[in-house]
Design a protein around this motif. Structure first.
Motif, PDB file in Angstrom:
ATOM      1  N   CYS A  75       3.025  -0.746  11.539  1.00  0.00           N
ATOM      2  CA  CYS A  75       2.252  -1.851  11.064  1.00  0.00           C
ATOM      3  C   CYS A  75       3.167  -2.933  10.544  1.00  0.00           C
ATOM      4  O   CYS A  75       2.855  -4.078  10.431  1.00  0.00           O
ATOM      5  CB  CYS A  75       1.412  -1.313   9.955  1.00  0.00           C
ATOM      6  N   ASP A  76       4.336  -2.481  10.146  1.00  0.00           N
ATOM      7  CA  ASP A  76       5.216  -3.379   9.424  1.00  0.00           C
ATOM      8  C   ASP A  76       6.615  -3.300  10.025  1.00  0.00           C
ATOM      9  O   ASP A  76       7.344  -2.365   9.753  1.00  0.00           O
ATOM     10  CB  ASP A  76       5.255  -2.920   7.965  1.00  0.00           C
ATOM     11  N   GLU A  77       6.954  -4.273  10.822  1.00  0.00           N
ATOM     12  CA  GLU A  77       8.251  -4.235  11.498  1.00  0.00           C
ATOM     13  C   GLU A  77       9.307  -5.031  10.726  1.00  0.00           C
ATOM     14  O   GLU A  77      10.439  -5.139  11.154  1.00  0.00           O
ATOM     15  CB  GLU A  77       8.123  -4.823  12.913  1.00  0.00           C
ATOM     16  N   GLU A  78       8.881  -5.600   9.590  1.00  0.00           N
ATOM     17  CA  GLU A  78       9.795  -6.504   8.877  1.00  0.00           C
ATOM     18  C   GLU A  78      11.072  -5.809   8.435  1.00  0.00           C
ATOM     19  O   GLU A  78      11.100  -4.621   8.218  1.00  0.00           O
ATOM     20  CB  GLU A  78       9.133  -6.995   7.586  1.00  0.00           C
ATOM     21  N   GLU A  79      12.100  -6.628   8.234  1.00  0.00           N
ATOM     22  CA  GLU A  79      13.330  -6.145   7.624  1.00  0.00           C
ATOM     23  C   GLU A  79      13.040  -5.759   6.176  1.00  0.00           C
ATOM     24  O   GLU A  79      12.129  -6.296   5.571  1.00  0.00           O
ATOM     25  CB  GLU A  79      14.369  -7.272   7.599  1.00  0.00           C
ATOM     26  N   GLY A  80      13.844  -4.895   5.621  1.00  0.00           N
ATOM     27  CA  GLY A  80      13.691  -4.553   4.206  1.00  0.00           C
ATOM     28  C   GLY A  80      13.958  -3.073   3.990  1.00  0.00           C
ATOM     29  O   GLY A  80      14.295  -2.361   4.931  1.00  0.00           O
ATOM     30  N   TYR A  81      13.833  -2.651   2.761  1.00  0.00           N
ATOM     31  CA  TYR A  81      14.076  -1.248   2.424  1.00  0.00           C
ATOM     32  C   TYR A  81      12.825  -0.412   2.705  1.00  0.00           C
ATOM     33  O   TYR A  81      11.707  -0.874   2.519  1.00  0.00           O
ATOM     34  CB  TYR A  81      14.386  -1.107   0.929  1.00  0.00           C
ATOM     35  N   PHE A  82      13.050   0.848   3.097  1.00  0.00           N
ATOM     36  CA  PHE A  82      11.948   1.807   3.140  1.00  0.00           C
ATOM     37  C   PHE A  82      11.577   2.174   1.701  1.00  0.00           C
ATOM     38  O   PHE A  82      12.462   2.317   0.857  1.00  0.00           O
ATOM     39  CB  PHE A  82      12.373   3.107   3.831  1.00  0.00           C
ATOM     40  N   LEU A  83      10.295   2.355   1.456  1.00  0.00           N
ATOM     41  CA  LEU A  83       9.853   2.892   0.161  1.00  0.00           C
ATOM     42  C   LEU A  83       9.667   4.398   0.292  1.00  0.00           C
ATOM     43  O   LEU A  83       8.947   4.861   1.169  1.00  0.00           O
ATOM     44  CB  LEU A  83       8.510   2.267  -0.240  1.00  0.00           C
ATOM     45  N   ILE A  84      10.348   5.126  -0.591  1.00  0.00           N
ATOM     46  CA  ILE A  84      10.074   6.556  -0.710  1.00  0.00           C
ATOM     47  C   ILE A  84       9.359   6.740  -2.035  1.00  0.00           C
ATOM     48  O   ILE A  84       9.932   6.476  -3.096  1.00  0.00           O
ATOM     49  CB  ILE A  84      11.364   7.381  -0.692  1.00  0.00           C
ATOM     50  N   THR A  85       8.106   7.126  -1.973  1.00  0.00           N
ATOM     51  CA  THR A  85       7.366   7.309  -3.212  1.00  0.00           C
ATOM     52  C   THR A  85       6.926   8.760  -3.274  1.00  0.00           C
ATOM     53  O   THR A  85       6.043   9.200  -2.565  1.00  0.00           O
ATOM     54  CB  THR A  85       6.216   6.287  -3.353  1.00  0.00           C
ATOM     55  N   CYS A  86       7.671   9.525  -4.088  1.00  0.00           N
ATOM     56  CA  CYS A  86       7.431  10.965  -4.143  1.00  0.00           C
ATOM     57  C   CYS A  86       7.073  11.355  -5.583  1.00  0.00           C
ATOM     58  O   CYS A  86       6.832  10.498  -6.428  1.00  0.00           O
ATOM     59  CB  CYS A  86       8.647  11.710  -3.623  1.00  0.00           C
ATOM     60  N   LYS A  87       7.041  12.647  -5.852  1.00  0.00           N
ATOM     61  CA  LYS A  87       6.510  13.107  -7.143  1.00  0.00           C
ATOM     62  C   LYS A  87       7.586  13.218  -8.210  1.00  0.00           C
ATOM     63  O   LYS A  87       8.685  13.690  -7.942  1.00  0.00           O
ATOM     64  CB  LYS A  87       5.848  14.476  -6.969  1.00  0.00           C
ATOM     65  N   PRO A  88       7.230  12.810  -9.430  1.00  0.00           N
ATOM     66  CA  PRO A  88       8.177  12.897 -10.547  1.00  0.00           C
ATOM     67  C   PRO A  88       8.272  14.316 -11.101  1.00  0.00           C
ATOM     68  O   PRO A  88       7.362  15.113 -10.920  1.00  0.00           O
ATOM     69  CB  PRO A  88       7.542  11.979 -11.586  1.00  0.00           C
ATOM     70  N   ARG A  89       9.383  14.584 -11.776  1.00  0.00           N
ATOM     71  CA  ARG A  89       9.612  15.938 -12.279  1.00  0.00           C
ATOM     72  C   ARG A  89       8.688  16.281 -13.458  1.00  0.00           C
ATOM     73  O   ARG A  89       8.126  17.361 -13.517  1.00  0.00           O
ATOM     74  CB  ARG A  89      11.086  16.041 -12.699  1.00  0.00           C
ATOM     75  N   ASN A  90       8.555  15.348 -14.421  1.00  0.00           N
ATOM     76  CA  ASN A  90       7.882  15.695 -15.677  1.00  0.00           C
ATOM     77  C   ASN A  90       6.464  15.180 -15.796  1.00  0.00           C
ATOM     78  O   ASN A  90       5.899  15.151 -16.883  1.00  0.00           O
ATOM     79  CB  ASN A  90       8.698  15.175 -16.869  1.00  0.00           C
TER      80      ASN A  90
END
Ligand SMILES: Nc1nc2c(c(=O)[nH]1)N[C@H]1C(S)=C(S)[C@@H](COP(=O)(O)OP(=O)(O)OC[C@H]3O[C@@H](n4cnc5c(=O)[nH]c(N)nc54)[C@H](O)[C@@H]3O)O[C@H]1N2
Ligand SMILES: Nc1nc2c(c(=O)[nH]1)N[C@H]1C(S)=C(S)[C@@H](COP(=O)(O)OP(=O)(O)OC[C@H]3O[C@@H](n4cnc5c(=O)[nH]c(N)nc54)[C@H](O)[C@@H]3O)O[C@H]1N2
Ligand code: SF4
Ligand SMILES: [Mo]
Length: 580
Positions: free
Chosen positions: A479-494
């Motif tokens: 959907c998004d071919e733009e340049e830029g960083y990948f977002l990794i949104t995962c689970k926090p430890r606490n």
């Protein structure tokens, strides 16, 4: 000493001992083995909402309930949305369906979580079952694929301790550091990796032809499909060395392999196709329905259990729903203002709706904007039962203490049914008993789901012909071919999503020229948010990591849904960073 089960949204569904006002891990439970995680260890210290509130003023529970009933009766369009989160995984959370169905409310379908992957699994296998711990223990090789076991599924660590370990993750997780091979691939390329491995497995004659012949359909089509992808193209996409690809595949040769797959691989539009490709790879190698083999994802824990709270109400797709379409929004056990994608759209929508109710334990972004706030009871103060999406275990959650604070989902539903003149509910104990006994057995003092009496899929798959159906197509449009960083949104430890001790940092590799404490303005096509940087060289230089629950994060994510499964696709976005 009393026993209960952790209510939190987590693979482990720990067995918990409540003694002298303290929560402890049950030492005798085969999975829990005596320890809990930081979230539940701190559960009793959490500040909870103690008073109902209407437009900012504390009111009594009686007044709050009366007001709710009146508003629901007089809602201009009689147009109410029931929005549930996963703050408590107890089955009694769904009792409120019985009332909202009666008044013709709209329900949500799909998920903010695992729905895309689940849809892909169901396409191939007919039903989504996990692997019992005993089978994982019998495997030779464990492939941990987009699941951060040491954080999100900590009790699995012991089961995989002595195994040959392959970790597939764009981040060098704690587990990846211990792995025999870490495939640190580019995000969003897991489908390409599965196809690449399938191509090489085919060339190396690693297929299980007997299994393919007797238990699967359309293998030839799958072969044509994967041969349509050039090896060089796949390697360039995945962005890891051929040596890494081959050395990990070699470890799987003639071995019993279990694949533990997490939600990380499927936070994309084609998330269903990713799980289908992993399943197809495993099926061609005959890694299903046998001892020590299989693919285990977040399972359909309620499969073949009675569901007294099933409803026939109309539904809207959860990740993309428009709150402004409803004059009353009833939020239960969730924090959509922070946890749904595209926070801007969510908040504007909620502002336009006449009456927003938040029914939960803690103050958060959603309680702040609600007209009516109703405090809930904790899992220790009400009767419940839970199943597990991570293993074969189920557990009772009996009421263990009284409290003057809050109201249970059951009592609230009972009140609303009564005030509208509808039939009363059965008792809480009856519902819990009905659910648990419908498909669970007690063995050595612990409940096991009967779905796991045999090795999953050993008697065939749950498709029409009882065969696994290989994939032969994918809709992989980005959907998004733009340049830029990948977002990794995962689970926090606490924390568990936005509950407990939240992690608000943005993590990035030192190769990108940032330092700890830098302020950074992050922009996507959906919004702009400021974060404070923490440098981590566990990340690839094309990624940033921001944990679930970090304040403002979902201003950056898209309100799109996966091709199948009505699932949120939090990582279908590119980010631009600016210092300051
Ligand atoms: N401590 C803690 N435990 C939790 C939760 C929590 O908030 N905190 N939440 C619970 C909930 S709701 C859920 S759904 C589960 C989810 O638990 P997991 O399935 O472990 O999910 P995530 O932590 O989102 O991501 C897992 C891994 O996927 C990786 N990843 C990201 N993108 C990609 C990709 O494109 N490809 C591959 N191969 N990997 C990728 C991430 O780097 C991360 O290491 O955890 C549950 N347990
Ligand atoms: N950017 C980004 N967004 C994500 C994710 C991500 O990884 N990244 N993960 C997604 C996933 S996998 C999930 S599952 C969702 C989770 O999203 P939510 O379901 O919104 O989860 P929480 O943030 O944990 O909020 C749960 C709320 O439930 C309430 N609660 C707890 N126990 C009870 C109870 O017994 N009764 C009632 N009535 N309320 C209770 C608490 O007040 C708490 O605030 O978030 C999704 N959003
Ligand atoms: S590890 Fe998961 S199930 Fe166990 S106590 Fe923590 S949140 Fe609950
Ligand atoms: Mo989740």
């Amino acid at each position: 000493m009393h026993k209960t089960t952790c209510p939190l949204d987590c693979y482990d569904a720990c067995s918990v001992i409540f003694e002298d006002g303290k929560l402890k891990g049950d030492p005798n439970h085969p999975l829990t083995q005596g320890f809990l995680c930081p979230s539940l260890n701190n559960f009793l210290k959490q500040k909870r909402i103690s008073n109902p509130r209407y437009n900012g003023e504390n009111i009594s529970m009686d007044k709050a309930l009366e007001l709710l009933s009146r508003k629901l009766k007089n809602s201009p369009k009689r147009n109410t949305l029931l929005f549930k989160g996963s703050g408590n995984m107890g089955k009694m959370q769904d009792v409120s369906n019985l009332f909202f169905e009666k008044i013709g409310a709209i329900f949500t379908r799909g998920s903010l979580c695992d729905g895309a992957g689940d849809a892909g699994i169901v396409e191939g296998r007919g039903a989504n079952l996990a692997l019992p711990i005993s089978q994982i223990a019998k495997s030779d090789v464990v492939v941990v694929w987009g699941r951060n076991i040491s954080t999100t599924n900590a009790h699995m660590m012991r089961a995989i301790k002595d195994k040959t370990l392959i970790v597939i993750d764009p981040i060098k997780t704690k587990l990846a550091k211990k792995a025999d091979v870490h495939v640190q691939l580019k995000p969003r390329t897991d489908f390409f990796l599965a196809i690449l491995w399938a191509r090489f497995a085919h060339l190396e004659e690693m297929e299980d032809l007997d299994f393919i012949d007797s238990h699967t359909e359309y293998y030839e089509d799958f072969v044509d499909f994967f041969r349509g992808y050039g090896i060089k193209y796949l390697i360039d996409e995945v962005d890891v060395t051929v040596k890494t690809i081959m050395s990990s595949l070699t470890l799987m040769k003639d071995a019993k392999v279990t694949f533990l797959v997490g939600v990380g691989v499927q936070k994309y539009l084609h998330g269903n196709g990713v799980l289908r490709s992993i399943d197809s790879l495993a099926a061609m190698m005959g890694q299903f329905g046998k001892e020590g083999c299989g693919v285990s994802y977040l399972s359909d824990s309620g499969y073949r259990f009675a569901n007294p709270f099933a409803h026939k109400g109309k539904t809207v797709s959860k990740p993309t729903l428009n709150f402004s379409d409803y004059d009353t929004v009833f939020i239960q056990g969730g924090n959509p203002c922070e946890q749904m994608p595209d926070s801007n759209r969510v908040k504007v929508g909620l502002e336009k709706s006449d009456f927003v109710v938040y029914f939960g334990l803690y103050e958060n972004e959603s309680s702040k904007i609600a007209n009516l706030v109703l405090p809930a009871k904790t899992f220790l103060e009400k009767e419940d039962v839970r199943l597990s999406y991570g293993s074969e275990f189920a557990g009772k959650m009996p009421k263990l203490m009284d409290s003057d604070v809050g109201i249970s989902e059951y009592a609230l539903t009972e009140f609303l049914l009564d005030s509208f003149g509808y039939e009363a509910l059965k008792s809480e104990k009856e519902y819990c008993e009905e659910i648990l006994t419908s498909n669970a057995k007690e063995i050595d003092g612990y409940f096991h789901s009967c779905n796991y009496e045999e090795i999953p899929y050993s008697n065939g798959f749950f498709t029409e012909d009882e065969k696994f159906i290989f994939m032969d197509d994918i809709d992989d449009e980005k959907c998004d071919e733009e340049e830029g960083y990948f977002l990794i949104t995962c689970k926090p430890r606490n924390s568990i999503n936005s509950q407990f001790e939240r992690d608000h940092y943005l993590y990035i590799s030192s190769a990108n020229g940032f330092e700890d404490g830098d302020r950074v303005k992050v922009t996507s096509k959906y919004g702009t948010v400021q974060f404070i940087v923490k440098v981590s060289d566990d990340l690839r230089s094309d990624c940033v990591k921001i944990c679930s629950g970090a304040q403002g994060l979902n201003y950056l994510t898209p309100s799109l849904k996966s091709n199948e499964g009505d699932s949120a696709v939090f990582q279908e976005v590119k980010l631009k960073l600016e210092k300051g």
